[in-house]
Design an enzyme around this catalytic site. Sequence first.
Site, PDB file in Angstrom:
ATOM      1  N   HIS A  19       6.729  43.191  10.341  1.00 20.21           N
ATOM      2  CA  HIS A  19       7.340  43.878  11.492  1.00 20.21           C
ATOM      3  C   HIS A  19       7.132  45.377  11.320  1.00 20.21           C
ATOM      4  O   HIS A  19       7.606  45.950  10.330  1.00 20.21           O
ATOM      5  CB  HIS A  19       8.836  43.564  11.572  1.00 20.21           C
ATOM      6  N   LYS A 103       2.713  33.978  18.371  1.00 20.07           N
ATOM      7  CA  LYS A 103       3.971  33.746  17.657  1.00 20.07           C
ATOM      8  C   LYS A 103       4.947  32.966  18.525  1.00 20.07           C
ATOM      9  O   LYS A 103       5.198  33.334  19.665  1.00 20.07           O
ATOM     10  CB  LYS A 103       4.601  35.095  17.268  1.00 20.07           C
ATOM     11  N   HIS A 140       8.311  30.455  14.006  1.00 16.45           N
ATOM     12  CA  HIS A 140       9.630  30.692  13.401  1.00 16.45           C
ATOM     13  C   HIS A 140      10.329  29.342  13.416  1.00 16.45           C
ATOM     14  O   HIS A 140      10.831  28.918  14.446  1.00 16.45           O
ATOM     15  CB  HIS A 140      10.415  31.748  14.176  1.00 16.45           C
ATOM     16  N   HIS A 178       7.598  32.260   6.858  1.00 17.68           N
ATOM     17  CA  HIS A 178       8.726  32.526   5.951  1.00 17.68           C
ATOM     18  C   HIS A 178       9.540  31.276   5.616  1.00 17.68           C
ATOM     19  O   HIS A 178      10.726  31.213   5.903  1.00 17.68           O
ATOM     20  CB  HIS A 178       9.632  33.634   6.502  1.00 17.68           C
TER      21      HIS A 178
HETATM   22  O1  DOR Z   1      15.334  38.689   9.282  1.00 19.95           O
HETATM   23  C1  DOR Z   1      14.580  38.742  10.244  1.00 19.95           C
HETATM   24  N1  DOR Z   1      14.291  39.904  10.855  1.00 19.95           N
HETATM   25  N2  DOR Z   1      14.047  37.620  10.696  1.00 19.95           N
HETATM   26  C2  DOR Z   1      13.332  37.573  11.818  1.00 19.95           C
HETATM   27  O2  DOR Z   1      12.883  36.512  12.171  1.00 19.95           O
HETATM   28  C3  DOR Z   1      13.142  38.797  12.632  1.00 19.95           C
HETATM   29  C4  DOR Z   1      13.250  39.994  11.819  1.00 19.95           C
HETATM   30  C5  DOR Z   1      13.373  41.264  12.632  1.00 19.95           C
HETATM   31  O3  DOR Z   1      12.564  41.465  13.533  1.00 19.95           O
HETATM   32  O4  DOR Z   1      14.250  42.067  12.347  1.00 19.95           O
HETATM   33 ZN    ZN Z   2       9.546  37.996  11.023  1.00 18.02          ZN
END
Ligand code: DOR
Ligand code: ZN
Length: 350
Positions: A19, A103, A140, A178
């Site tokens: 990210h 995604k 996910h 993940h």
């Molecule tokens: O912990 C997470 N943060 N899991 C996710 O799937 C999204 C991510 C985020 O974009 O902050």
């Molecule tokens: Zn992620």
Amino acid sequence: MTDQPQRITLRRPDDWHLHLRTGAMLKAVLPHSAAQLGRAIVMPNLAPPVVDTARAEIYRDEILAALPAGSHFRPLMTAYLTDGTDADDIEAGHAKGVFTAVKLYPAHATTNSAHGVTDFDKVAPVLDRMAKIGMPLLVHGEVTDQSVDIFDREAVFIDTVLPKLMGRHPDLKIVLEHITTEEGVAVVRQHGPGGKLAATITAHHLMINRSSIFVGGIRPHLYCLPIAKREKHRLALRAAATSGEPWFFFGTDSAPHPIGAKESACGCAGIYTAATAVELYAQVFDEEGALDKLEAFASLNGPAFYGLPVNESFITLEKSGLIVPDVLDVGGNIAVLPFRSGERLDWRLV
Ligand code: DOR
Ligand code: ZN
């Protein structure tokens, strides 16, 4: 006789789940990943999300413009799958080299996932098209039914949703992102040899279990989704990552949030690991006596699954120790706390 610290050299790793955000946050975090990695699969869960080729090109250009001078880092863009995604646009974006993957967030699974998929019938034409052109779907893998216990949402997804998805789209390449459970490890081992299923494993899920979130009090910086599970699951993930099996690879899910958004009555999910991603994984592989498997996990398995070349350049790690940096200043009174900030790791990138 010399007392040189131990060193290892490996092909430059890629991050298959990252990210990067936008604006000031992007500018603050991108140099960390760019310094370590060749490429990264960039998550599309912006607000609003990156749903089509036109938007992805704008986002890619913003990332490229934010790169430190001389950087060879390449962002690999993803499309955020919605009930309304246009298969033609996805195929065109892929053909143009804009999109590497798509995604899938089940609607409301995590941060900025309100636009996610509510109905698998609606996205079937897009998934069929992706299977035809060999474009991977990144999943996910959690059910979003709030009546399912948060610690069971991945296992229930693997039990109920994934088989239907794979059954309906047998030629589609899927990355279970993940993974956090022994069920995740098992299903990837079962289908990995068929070449259609693989998984990313984060550094933090190799290092923490669900009790870590509550050591001495509540630790919002260890809250992420999927949430960390029991110790037996962490051990299964460590065995999988360090096994050398080609269906497991490096994907940090590094997800920066302002400290204020984490330390809050309703804190955001996400752990920022990008500052020392390679060092964190090296720590785990060394602890497991598996440094000889690090290159496969970090630098070879991902490109092989995606059908991309491996990186031409190499990195060297030295066992001389490193203190994980303190807060990262984003500007405008915003800061991010790196995972393990202030703690020592054994390896450092030279
Ligand atoms: O912990 C997470 N943060 N899991 C996710 O799937 C999204 C991510 C985020 O974009 O902050
Ligand atoms: Zn992620």
